[in-house]
Design an enzyme around this catalytic site. Structure first.
Site, PDB file in Angstrom:
ATOM      1  N   HIS A  29      46.513  20.583  33.860  1.00  0.00           N
ATOM      2  CA  HIS A  29      45.340  20.994  33.085  1.00  0.00           C
ATOM      3  C   HIS A  29      45.600  20.747  31.596  1.00  0.00           C
ATOM      4  CE1 HIS A  29      45.150  23.186  36.881  1.00  0.00           C
ATOM      5  NE2 HIS A  29      43.843  23.305  36.700  1.00  0.00           N
ATOM      6  N   HIS A 264      39.522  19.376  31.711  1.00  0.00           N
ATOM      7  CA  HIS A 264      40.036  20.695  32.107  1.00  0.00           C
ATOM      8  C   HIS A 264      41.178  20.591  33.108  1.00  0.00           C
ATOM      9  CE1 HIS A 264      39.964  24.979  33.248  1.00  0.00           C
ATOM     10  NE2 HIS A 264      40.142  24.519  34.482  1.00  0.00           N
ATOM     11  N   GLU A 412      41.014  50.049  40.924  1.00  0.00           N
ATOM     12  CA  GLU A 412      42.211  49.810  41.733  1.00  0.00           C
ATOM     13  C   GLU A 412      42.929  48.514  41.361  1.00  0.00           C
ATOM     14  OE1 GLU A 412      39.663  52.616  44.140  1.00  0.00           O
ATOM     15  OE2 GLU A 412      39.301  50.736  43.047  1.00  0.00           O
ATOM     16  N   HIS A 474      36.657  54.189  55.419  1.00  0.00           N
ATOM     17  CA  HIS A 474      37.825  54.795  54.788  1.00  0.00           C
ATOM     18  C   HIS A 474      39.035  54.872  55.718  1.00  0.00           C
ATOM     19  CE1 HIS A 474      35.117  55.711  51.593  1.00  0.00           C
ATOM     20  NE2 HIS A 474      35.949  56.523  50.973  1.00  0.00           N
TER      21      HIS A 474
END
Length: 681
Positions: A29, A264, A412, A474
């Site tokens: 890159h 890129h 999280e 859950h």
């Protein structure tokens, strides 16, 4: 001494070296290194505190290339600043066993402070580095020392800004007023698919202002003087983290590809490299650094080494002035763990009644925190449930950086990536915590922790369908299999309080990341006789045995007591049984063959019992009892009965499996075997 002309020539050297290395590798890159060379060289030359003679110097600033695909930027810098990367290393970019892999790797290349690649991960980990630095300084008195104030410099791009983890981390950093952070946003409006306007039209600066960040605008970050002015402002704190919005042109200097997506993620091409060098006035042969650039960088390296030596003298005087303080500082720098940590943790394990392993873990954590100053962390808004508050430790905040309890909020992934940064800073054994099912949100960060061999601890509670009424969203089923597939991660699922204490001891002594899986429901502690056999460090051990046993039951966590109860019923039917607790498959597989054979003999049938996916258990068991479907919403005792996780249910499954004489692939009973007999329909 700073020289504007030579600094510009050095930045152009970075551009050419990057383009040539990528062209030789036929992949890479080039756009970002060409676009960010002026800012990066100005930073490393004039503002970054670092010591090429000692890449791990504790007084250094941290540099994070969050846009890790632009790795030739940092490799060129490491070469120019004498970090041991030779020109041959640049020529071997992306090749087998080279020191210049496609993305920077911590522990592989001197001077690389973090492994980056997944966009945004470096940015989020930088927040953890700032947290660890601030906590370390506050706990040791270094926050009052004028010579100690390392910063964390980050180069990020549009991809980092699009990734959600950067928003999670930036929000937390602004809340905590982490003014150690200086982030350069390479605002070049280009991503792989084309202009960022295809998918990204937000005002990034306004978003970060809302996060309580200071915004500095650099309208032309391909102008070293403007980069210099922005950095001079950034390193003077206003009490907030800083975002430098730097407008760059991707592929800067390549006349036919500058500003285009084609620069890129692919080599420029031989002809374009010739054009680049002509455009920059670069007359050196391929993979050559001009003598005046080499001399300029060498001179700066000597200045940096002298500055580091002077700093070391101040630091040593600071240590010599207070022996007790020096001892505390060393405990953090060495992340000291007492040799008798297991013995000490076992003393506090709650053994007088059935206790959920999350609760016994919470008790053990208090003692661990007392004995290991480097241990600190927190939860994603769940500490009361995961039992991960250090009592009396105080809350980590902008006003109280000495606090040991970090409130990560409902973030999280940001939490887990920050944990990586805390570990990488070098003064902390961080722990992070949430419900086990939400490890899905953390998985990319856990993978990076394992890849970097970081010493950190994950405390995952509510570890099975026994969560009950909260239902299948859950109730973790497949997550334990997911964690076990990550190389270098140790997963420990303790059966009761003795094993919990031993599990924490193993985690604190580990040389890589460890996940502790803990229950919501109460677990009966071992008898004194059984407790004497417990050895989590071996991964598995015999907890209950009979001579000339016919069958082995191997279980983890809450199912160990279930296996012991099932064994009693089997013995009533004259089946001789051995019961094995296997808190950690990874630790067991590290034992030698003789030990493994002594626990799970190859000539005896083995049945595994775990309230989770059976995936992976065929390495150890002939018959696997688990849950290869999602859970349900009901009281956990009802679920145990419905799913066959009662002693009677286990015995029935075992009896059904071993009573089959046929081998018919048409069975659809879901028992775990392949027979199709009437007993299973």
């Amino acid at each position: 001494m700073y020289n504007e002309v030579l600094a510009k020539k050095s930045a152009n050297t970075i551009r050419v070296l990057a383009a040539e290395a990528i062209q030789k590798a036929k992949s890479g890159h080039p756009g970002m290194p060409l676009g960010c060379a002026d800012y990066a060289f100005t930073l490393w030359d004039k503002y970054l505190r670092h010591n090429p003679a000692n890449p791990n110097w504790i007084g250094r600033d941290r540099f994070i290339l969050s846009a890790g695909h632009g790795s030739m930027l940092i490799y060129s810098l490491l070469h120019l600043f004498n970090y041991g990367l030779k020109m041959e290393d640049l020529q071997n970019f992306r090749q087998w066993e080279s020191l210049t892999p496609g993305h920077p790797e911590f522990g592989h290349t001197a001077g690389v402070d973090i492994t980056t690649g997944p966009l945004g991960s470096g940015f989020a980990s930088a927040v953890g580095m700032a947290i660890a630095k601030r906590h370390f300084a506050a706990k040791t008195g270094l926050d009052k020392a004028p010579f100690y104030n390392p910063k964390v410099f980050v180069i990020s791009g549009d991809g980092c800004m699009m990734e959600g983890c950067s928003s999670e981390a930036a929000s937390l950093a602004g809340h905590l007023k982490l003014d150690e952070l200086v982030v350069f946003y390479d605002d070049n409006n280009i991503s792989i698919e084309g202009n960022t306007s295809l998918a990204f039209s937000e005002n990034v600066a306004a978003r970060f202002e809302a996060f309580n960040w200071r915004i500095i605008r650099c309208e032309n970050a391909n102008d070293a003087a403007q980069c210099d002015a922005a950095l001079a402002q950034a390193v003077v704190s206003d009490g907030r983290p800083t975002l430098i919005v730097g407008k760059t042109s991707i592929g800067y200097g390549a006349p036919n590809k500058q500003g285009k997506a084609s620069s890129h993620g692919e080599p420029l091409g031989d002809d374009e490299i010739v054009a680049l060098k002509q455009n920059l006035g670069y007359t050196e042969a391929p993979f050559t650094v001009a003598a005046d650039v080499r001399a300029y960088c060498d001179e700066r390296c000597a200045e940096l080494e002298k500055a580091a030596a002077d700093w070391d003298k101040e630091f040593q005087a600071f240590l010599d002035a207070d022996a007790d303080r020096a001892k505390v500082i060393n405990s953090y720098l060495n992340k000291e763990v007492p040799a008798n940590i297991e013995e000490e943790l076992l003393k506090v394990a709650p053994l007088d009644k059935p206790v959920a392993s999350r609760a016994s873990s919470g008790t053990v954590l208090q003692k661990a925190a007392e004995l290991v100053p480097a241990l600190f962390g927190g939860a994603a808004d769940l500490a009361p449930s995961t039992k991960t508050d250090i009592k009396g430790g105080g809350d980590f905040s902008a006003e109280n950086p000495a606090g040991r309890n970090i409130h990560f909020g409902v973030r999280e992934l940001g939490m887990a990536l920050a944990g990586n940064g805390m570990a990488l800073f070098g003064t902390a054994i961080p722990y992070t915590s949430t419900f086990f099912v939400f490890s899905d949100y953390m998985k990319p960060a856990i993978r990076l922790a394992a890849l970097q061999k970081l010493h950190e601890i994950y405390v995952f509670t509510h570890d099975s369908f026994y969560v009950g009424e909260d239902g299948p969203t859950h109730e973790p089923i497949e997550q334990i299999a997911m964690l076990r597939t990550i190389p270098g991660l140790t997963v420990i699922r303790p059966a009761e309080a003795h094993e919990v204490a031993q599990a924490w001891a193993c985690a604190l002594k580990a040389d890589g990341p460890v996940a502790l899986l803990l229950t919501r429901q109460d677990l009966k502690p071992y008898s004194e006789e059984m407790a004497a056999k417990a050895d989590v460090s071996k991964g598995a051990y015999v907890i209950d045995d009979e001579e000339d046993f016919d069958l082995v039951l191997v279980a983890t966590g809450s199912e160990v007591n279930l296996a012991l109860d099932a064994a009693k019923l089997l013995r009533e039917e004259d089946v001789r049984v051995r019961v094995v607790s296997m808190p950690s498959q990874e630790l067991f597989l590290q034992q030698d063959y003789d030990y493994q054979e002594s626990v799970l003999p190859e000539d005896r049938p083995v049945v595994s019992i775990e309230a989770a996916s059976t995936y992976g258990w065929n390495r150890f068991a002939n018959f696997t009892i688990g849950l290869d479907h999602f859970g349900a919403s009901a009281p956990y005792k009802v679920l145990a009965e419905k799913f066959g996780f009662t002693p009677e249910g286990i015995v029935n499954k075992i009896a059904g499996f071993f009573s089959c004489e046929d081998d018919d692939d048409d069975c659809s009973c879901g028992c775990g075997c392949s027979c199709g007999c009437e007993d299973h329909k």
